[in-house]
Design a protein around this motif. Structure first.
Motif, short mmCIF file in Angstrom:
data_model
loop_
_atom_site.label_atom_id
_atom_site.label_comp_id
_atom_site.label_asym_id
_atom_site.label_seq_id
_atom_site.Cartn_x
_atom_site.Cartn_y
_atom_site.Cartn_z
N SER A 142 5.02 5.17 -3.09
CA SER A 142 5.06 3.55 -3.09
C SER A 142 6.51 3.03 -3.59
CB SER A 142 3.93 3.14 -4.05
OG SER A 142 4.08 3.49 -5.30
N SER B 276 0.86 -1.22 0.02
CA SER B 276 -0.15 -0.09 -0.02
C SER B 276 0.87 1.29 -0.02
CB SER B 276 -0.95 -0.08 1.23
OG SER B 276 -0.09 0.05 2.38
N PRO B 277 0.52 2.35 -0.51
CA PRO B 277 1.40 3.62 -0.76
C PRO B 277 1.47 4.10 0.78
CG PRO B 277 -0.68 3.64 -2.05
CD PRO B 277 -0.68 2.50 -1.11
#
Length: 140
Positions: A82, A27-28
């Motif tokens: 990311s 996930s970012p």
């Protein structure tokens, strides 16, 4: 089981599956700090003299900062980052705010936690929509 009781159970099961899948995917990274000005205690590189964006390691490599230049009333901000498989950080900018912005040109810093899998002992590229920055080797 009555139909009304089955519905909440099904919803909870679906949420558990989604939460489990989210834990498996990358996930970012969200910002841990966001403020006007340059990073505290970090000298700006000579290349930023004309207002060029730059990046720097903070906290002995446990964090990094991305510095963007723009209006003080509508500052450019990094929304998230990311990490790609080739140890490149890709940054997504926050949408520009609407309204009238001042015509000044000042730095704005967004700070992120360094991803655990990222080596800070070699150069790391930070890819923005309109530029590629470099975090220098040697921290951490």
């Amino acid at each position: 089981m009555p139909q009304t009781a089955a519905r909440p159970v099904a919803v909870l099961a679906a949420l558990a599956i989604v939460a489990g899948l989210a834990g498996c995917s990358a996930s970012p990274g969200k910002p841990v700090e966001d403020y006007a000005g340059e990073p505290k205690g970090v000298p700006a590189p000579a290349s930023s003299a004309g207002g060029a964006s730059w990046a720097a390691w903070l906290e002995d490599g446990s964090q990094f900062a991305i510095v963007l230049y723009g209006s003080s009333s509508c500052p450019p901000k990094v929304q998230n980052v990311s990490l790609t498989k080739d140890d490149t950080i890709t940054a997504t900018l926050a949408p520009a705010p609407g309204g009238i912005c001042t015509r000044d040109y000042v730095p704005h810093t967004t700070v992120f936690t360094t991803p655990e899998k990222l080596s800070t002992t070699s150069e790391v590229k930070v890819v923005l929509p309109d530029a590629t920055l470099t975090l220098p080797a040697g921290r951490g």
